[in-house]
Design a protein around this motif. Structure first.
Motif, PDB file in Angstrom:
ATOM      1  N   LYS A   1       7.021   7.509  -1.773  1.00  0.00           N
ATOM      2  CA  LYS A   1       6.015   8.588  -2.173  1.00  0.00           C
ATOM      3  C   LYS A   1       6.078   9.899  -2.061  1.00  0.00           C
ATOM      4  O   LYS A   1       5.825  10.625  -2.979  1.00  0.00           O
ATOM      5  CB  LYS A   1       4.501   8.065  -1.467  1.00  0.00           C
ATOM      6  CG  LYS A   1       3.191   8.791  -1.826  1.00  0.00           C
ATOM      7  CD  LYS A   1       2.122   8.103  -1.292  1.00  0.00           C
ATOM      8  CE  LYS A   1       0.860   8.839  -1.408  1.00  0.00           C
ATOM      9  NZ  LYS A   1       0.904  10.363  -0.929  1.00  0.00           N
TER      10      LYS A   1
ATOM     11  N   ASN B   1      -1.640   2.020  -5.320  1.00  0.00           N
ATOM     12  CA  ASN B   1      -0.955   2.875  -5.345  1.00  0.00           C
ATOM     13  C   ASN B   1      -0.902   4.129  -6.339  1.00  0.00           C
ATOM     14  O   ASN B   1      -0.171   4.215  -7.403  1.00  0.00           O
ATOM     15  CB  ASN B   1       0.808   2.632  -5.234  1.00  0.00           C
ATOM     16  CG  ASN B   1       0.916   1.771  -4.162  1.00  0.00           C
ATOM     17  OD1 ASN B   1       1.287   2.448  -2.934  1.00  0.00           O
ATOM     18  ND2 ASN B   1       0.857   0.670  -4.234  1.00  0.00           N
TER      19      ASN B   1
ATOM     20  N   THR C   1       0.864  -1.223  -0.028  1.00  0.00           N
ATOM     21  CA  THR C   1       0.083  -0.030   0.100  1.00  0.00           C
ATOM     22  C   THR C   1       0.848   1.169   0.012  1.00  0.00           C
ATOM     23  O   THR C   1       2.095   1.128   0.171  1.00  0.00           O
ATOM     24  CB  THR C   1      -0.833  -0.198   1.131  1.00  0.00           C
ATOM     25  OG1 THR C   1      -0.044   0.261   2.491  1.00  0.00           O
ATOM     26  CG2 THR C   1      -1.686  -1.309   1.413  1.00  0.00           C
ATOM     27  N   ALA C   2       0.262   2.285  -0.214  1.00  0.00           N
ATOM     28  CA  ALA C   2       0.832   3.673  -0.171  1.00  0.00           C
ATOM     29  C   ALA C   2       1.439   3.889   1.062  1.00  0.00           C
ATOM     30  O   ALA C   2       2.845   4.510   1.184  1.00  0.00           O
ATOM     31  CB  ALA C   2      -0.132   4.615  -0.445  1.00  0.00           C
TER      32      ALA C   2
END
Length: 204
Positions: free
Chosen positions: A71, A130, A63-64
């Motif tokens: 990120k 994402n 996941t992000a």
């Protein structure tokens, strides 16, 4: 009892590949976003590629939140990253390579190449979980050679292993010679084949 593994290549000690891993220099940094299910896969190639390359690393997650630091870097400097992924809006990396003249290549600060590592289904899951990746330039391969990793099946026509994809991308962007990376792949494939019963080996 689990088998003792080499602390460097993570292969069983009896199948250590360190002697087959050369040191390869390159200009574009490489980051592999690896799905957790791929981390312990016996036929995975991302870790071996990163051992050989002078500026490459793996980030494991889904996941992000797992990729929060990357990120943030991407959102601050999106022009310094691009993604190898065949999306609906991706461009052929061969076109990007041929559109850059020698002077501009020297002047560039060499953007970081991002790749998704996992089965095709898991790579698509990483892509969808994402959305920050979808704001980056995306590239696919139009003229990549046929994949040599026959012992691992893929549902993608002309699909490449991660180590092959890295080698081809670097070759297109900076004339990197992918031969040493292909050599690692062959050594891994030969090991896997030698350990297979004859009846199973015939399938490959």
């Amino acid at each position: 009892m689990s088998r003792v593994r080499c602390p460097r290549c993570l292969r069983p000690q009896s199948h250590c590949l360190c002697a087959d891993i050369p040191h390869c220099t390159h200009s574009h940094p490489v980051i592999v976003l690896q799905h957790p299910s791929e981390q312990q896969h016996a036929k995975g190639t991302a870790h071996l590629a990163c051992l050989a390359l002078s500026n490459a690393q793996i980030m494991v997650g889904e996941t992000a939140e797992d990729f929060a630091e990357l990120k943030q870097q991407v959102e601050l400097n999106p022009d310094q990253f691009f993604l190898i992924y065949p999306s609906e809006t991706s461009q052929a990396i061969e076109h990007r390579a041929t559109s850059k003249n020698a002077a501009s290549v020297v002047a560039d600060s060499f953007p970081t190449i991002l790749l998704l590592d996992g089965t095709w289904r898991k790579a698509k899951k990483l892509w969808h979980l994402n959305p920050w990746l979808q704001d980056l330039e995306q590239f696919h391969f139009d003229r990549a050679p046929h994949g040599q990793y026959k012992i691992r099946k893929t549902s993608i026509d002309k699909g490449l292993s991660t180590i092959e994809a890295i080698g081809y991308a670097l070759n297109q962007l900076e004339m990197f010679d992918p031969t040493p990376l292909v050599g690692i792949l062959r050594a891994l494939a030969n090991q896997q084949l030698s350990a297979m019963p004859a009846a199973i080996k015939k399938r490959y």
